[in-house]
Structures are given as structure tokens and as C-alpha cells.
Design an enzyme around this catalytic site. Structure first.
Site, mmCIF file in Angstrom:
data_model
loop_
_atom_site.group_PDB
_atom_site.id
_atom_site.type_symbol
_atom_site.label_atom_id
_atom_site.label_comp_id
_atom_site.label_asym_id
_atom_site.label_seq_id
_atom_site.Cartn_x
_atom_site.Cartn_y
_atom_site.Cartn_z
ATOM 1 N N TYR A 103 60.389 39.697 40.788
ATOM 2 C CA TYR A 103 59.303 40.588 41.244
ATOM 3 C C TYR A 103 59.901 41.707 42.111
ATOM 4 C CZ TYR A 103 55.284 41.994 44.197
ATOM 5 O OH TYR A 103 54.317 42.694 44.881
ATOM 6 N N LYS B 104 59.890 45.841 41.481
ATOM 7 C CA LYS B 104 59.328 46.811 42.434
ATOM 8 C C LYS B 104 60.407 47.809 42.876
ATOM 9 C CE LYS B 104 54.963 45.526 43.116
ATOM 10 N NZ LYS B 104 53.873 46.367 42.540
HETATM 11 N N1 LIG Z 1 48.934 41.377 48.218
HETATM 12 C C1 LIG Z 1 50.097 41.555 48.837
HETATM 13 O O1 LIG Z 1 50.421 40.866 49.837
HETATM 14 C C2 LIG Z 1 51.056 42.593 48.327
HETATM 15 C C3 LIG Z 1 52.284 42.781 48.997
HETATM 16 C C4 LIG Z 1 53.163 43.760 48.535
HETATM 17 C C5 LIG Z 1 52.822 44.538 47.436
HETATM 18 N N2 LIG Z 1 51.630 44.314 46.793
HETATM 19 C C6 LIG Z 1 51.300 45.153 45.630
HETATM 20 O O2 LIG Z 1 50.076 45.816 45.892
HETATM 21 C C7 LIG Z 1 49.347 45.995 44.682
HETATM 22 C C8 LIG Z 1 47.939 45.463 44.827
HETATM 23 O O3 LIG Z 1 47.987 44.128 45.283
HETATM 24 P P1 LIG Z 1 46.655 43.258 45.463
HETATM 25 O O4 LIG Z 1 46.996 42.123 46.366
HETATM 26 O O5 LIG Z 1 45.492 44.133 45.786
HETATM 27 O O6 LIG Z 1 46.545 42.692 43.968
HETATM 28 P P2 LIG Z 1 45.487 41.660 43.333
HETATM 29 O O7 LIG Z 1 46.281 40.603 42.629
HETATM 30 O O8 LIG Z 1 44.462 41.240 44.325
HETATM 31 O O9 LIG Z 1 44.757 42.582 42.265
HETATM 32 C C9 LIG Z 1 45.489 43.146 41.215
HETATM 33 C C10 LIG Z 1 44.525 43.489 40.090
HETATM 34 O O10 LIG Z 1 45.347 44.005 39.050
HETATM 35 C C11 LIG Z 1 44.964 43.422 37.810
HETATM 36 N N3 LIG Z 1 46.136 43.353 36.970
HETATM 37 C C12 LIG Z 1 47.192 42.518 37.058
HETATM 38 N N4 LIG Z 1 48.069 42.742 36.090
HETATM 39 C C13 LIG Z 1 47.552 43.750 35.337
HETATM 40 C C14 LIG Z 1 47.985 44.422 34.181
HETATM 41 N N5 LIG Z 1 49.137 44.082 33.581
HETATM 42 N N6 LIG Z 1 47.219 45.420 33.689
HETATM 43 C C15 LIG Z 1 46.049 45.767 34.287
HETATM 44 N N7 LIG Z 1 45.570 45.129 35.376
HETATM 45 C C16 LIG Z 1 46.325 44.145 35.908
HETATM 46 C C17 LIG Z 1 44.420 42.046 38.139
HETATM 47 O O11 LIG Z 1 43.474 41.623 37.160
HETATM 48 C C18 LIG Z 1 43.774 42.277 39.528
HETATM 49 O O12 LIG Z 1 42.396 42.572 39.425
HETATM 50 C C19 LIG Z 1 50.175 45.317 43.600
HETATM 51 O O13 LIG Z 1 50.981 46.274 42.935
HETATM 52 C C20 LIG Z 1 51.050 44.350 44.368
HETATM 53 O O14 LIG Z 1 52.249 44.037 43.671
HETATM 54 C C21 LIG Z 1 50.742 43.384 47.223
#
Ligand SMILES: NC(=O)c1ccc[n+]([C@@H]2O[C@H](COP(=O)([O-])OP(=O)(O)OC[C@H]3O[C@@H](n4cnc5c(N)ncnc54)[C@H](O)[C@@H]3O)[C@@H](O)[C@H]2O)c1
Length: 267
Positions: free
Chosen positions: A168, A172
Site C-alpha cells: 500500500y 501511494k
Molecule cells: N483513513 C485513513 O486513515 C487514511 C490514511 C491515509 C491515507 N488515506 C487515503 O485517503 C483516501 C480516503 O480514505 P477514506 O478513509 O475516506 O476511505 P474509505 O475507505 O472510507 O472510502 C473510500 C471509498 O472509495 C471507494 N473505493 C475503493 N476502491 C475503489 C475503486 N477501486 N474504485 C472506486 N471506488 C473505490 C470505496 O467504496 C469507499 O466508498 C484514500 O485514498 C486513502 O488511501 C486514508
């Protein structure tokens, strides 16, 4: 005197991927509040995308739900055509879809050498190929319009490293390198391309369960690494992304902005 909204999207149409919940949803709604021509709401889960599109419409802004997997270039191209026909060409792209891909939760599991290589693909498909695919499909709109914004959500795991999340993290980190190069290609078209690097957002769970988690030693140790002692909120993400998409950010490109409450990793 009426206050001027300096965060103005200049009437551009935006697409936010993975916008069916949490950070992506908050971003779609925040963009809708700052003079956008319309919002295309993507999520792999169609009902989520439609529900958020409805919330955008309730703000008086045109919206279209475009469910697709960001790993599927043909589906993205079809969505681009539908958005252009119904809202106008999208010239703002927020690459938010991430984590472990559709239908999969991200959980640190094993060290890299113990993990099944079959698990690599789901991280790469969404967090790296997903960003390539969406940029590939939507950038021609920006070139044509001679303006545009791309913001890609990455992770501090890719800047700093994270045990048991190596694939992952590398996806990123790859996305960060990619957007820096795209920024150089897009400059002459007045289009900018930046990344926002997040640390941990507030876990998505009922309040009572969250209160319990926050009392745990693990959570307390984790919070001690944040200068601002809390998890990130979806609204933190929405605020910075909307600023980077606005006219106010027209001279900011090729950058990665840590959004992490001053997080400092332990040694
Ligand atoms: N949550 C954290 O702690 C965290 C930390 C660092 C980075 N991030 C990044 O921030 C972003 C948002 O995170 P979040 O926690 O709001 O995510 P989340 O998992 O709550 O929501 C992500 C949404 O994206 C959709 N999704 C997943 N894969 C997909 C695909 N291949 N095509 C279309 N839709 C897809 C899912 O259905 C979901 O509704 C992401 O890129 C994640 O990697 C999150």
C-alpha cells in the site's frame, strides 16, 4: 460589504473518486459550496455514489453519480463521456479512491515477505493504476480547456514508511512521484497537479466504540505522535483539497502537502 469567497472553483466541473463516504464524500460536498459547475460523484459502490450526488443536488449544484472501479480504464472513459454530456467536461479531478480497493478493508497483516503476492494487486490497482487511469481519461479535458486541477490523496505511509503496509505504502509513494511528473507536463496548460499526504483519519465506527478505542494504550501512544492530538477528520481533507482546486492555488503545483496534525513517527 459582502465577503468574497477566495476559494472559488471558477465554475469548473469536478469529479471526486471514492466519494461515497468519509473523506471523498466531504470533499465532494465542500467543492459544491465554492462555485463549481457540477460534481461527478464516483464510487465503486453505486448506492453510495448516488446518495452523495443527491446531497450535492440538495445544495443546488448539478451532480451525477458515476459508479466505476478506478482500475477499469474503459469504464472511466465511458463516465467521462457521460459527465461531459450531462455536466460539461470535468477539469478538476480528485483522486481519492484508495485503501485496499473495493470490498476490502485495510488491515496491517504480515511482514512483506510473509504476505501472499496475490494481495499486491488490489493495492496497486486502486492506489496507483487508479490514479494513472483517471489522469489518463480526464487530462485531455484540461488540455482542451487550458485549465484544470488534479489533487491526489496519498498517505504518510508512502512518505515515511509503515510496517506491514509495504505494498500500500509503495503504491501511494508511486502516485506521489507520478503526480510530480504530470505537474511538469501540465504547467503550460494552466493546470496544476498536487498530492495531499494523510496520516490516520478518525476510524469509521459508532461513537461508543470509538470512545472505547480512544481509551486504549495503543490509541494513546499513537496520539502522542501528533502535535494536534486527534485523528484527522474528513473536513480537514475537504478543506485542503478544495483550496488546492481553487483559483487561489493557481501557482501551486508539483507539491505533496502533509495533512497530519504535525505527526512525527517514533524512532
Ligand atoms: N483513513 C485513513 O486513515 C487514511 C490514511 C491515509 C491515507 N488515506 C487515503 O485517503 C483516501 C480516503 O480514505 P477514506 O478513509 O475516506 O476511505 P474509505 O475507505 O472510507 O472510502 C473510500 C471509498 O472509495 C471507494 N473505493 C475503493 N476502491 C475503489 C475503486 N477501486 N474504485 C472506486 N471506488 C473505490 C470505496 O467504496 C469507499 O466508498 C484514500 O485514498 C486513502 O488511501 C486514508
Amino acid at each position: 460589504m459582502e465577503a468574497r469567497d477566495f476559494i472559488d472553483l471558477g465554475g469548473q466541473v469536478a469529479i471526486v473518486t471514492g466519494a461515497g463516504q468519509n473523506a471523498g464524500r466531504a470533499t465532494a460536498l465542500e467543492l459544491a459550496r465554492h462555485n463549481t459547475g457540477g460534481i461527478a460523484v464516483n464510487d465503486f459502490v453505486a448506492e453510495r455514489a448516488e446518495a452523495v450526488a443527491e446531497e450535492v443536488r440538495a445544495l443546488g449544484v448539478p451532480a451525477l453519480a458515476v459508479p466505476f472501479d478506478v482500475g477499469d480504464l474503459d469504464a472511466i472513459r465511458a463516465a467521462n463521456a457521460a459527465i461531459s454530456a450531462q455536466l460539461g467536461p470535468a477539469t478538476i479531478l480528485v483522486n481519492n479512491a484508495g485503501m485496499a480497493g473495493p470490498n476490502a478493508s485495510i488491515r496491517p497483516s504480515q511482514t512483506f515477505w510473509e504476505e501472499d503476492p496475490a494481495n499486491w494487486e488490489r493495492y496497486l490497482r486502486t492506489n496507483l493504476y487508479g490514479v494513472y487511469n483517471c489522469c489518463y481519461a480526464f487530462i485531455p479535458n484540461m488540455v482542451e480547456a487550458r485549465r484544470g486541477r488534479i489533487v491526489t490523496i496519498v498517505s504518510d505511509s508512502g512518505r515515511i514508511g509503515e510496517p506491514k503496509l509495504a505494498v500500500y505504502a509503495s503504491a501511494k509513494a508511486g502516485a506521489q512521484g507520478f503526480v510530480r511528473s504530470i505537474a511538469k507536463e501540465l504547467g503550460r496548460y494552466n493546470a496544476t497537479c498536487n498530492a495531499v499526504s494523510l496520516s490516520a483519519l478518525m476510524p469509521d465506527m459508532p461513537e461508543e466504540q470509538l470512545a472505547e478505542v480512544m481509551q486504549s494504550d495503543h490509541a494513546k501512544t499513537m496520539m502522542s505522535r501528533y502535535t494536534i492530538r486527534r485523528y484527522g477528520k474528513s473536513s480537514d481533507v475537504a478543506g485542503l483539497v478544495t483550496f488546492l482546486c481553487s483559483n487561489a492555488a493557481e501557482w501551486i503545483t508539483g507539491q505533496t502537502y502533509p495533512l497530519n496534525g504535525g505527526y512525527a513517527p517514533s524512532m
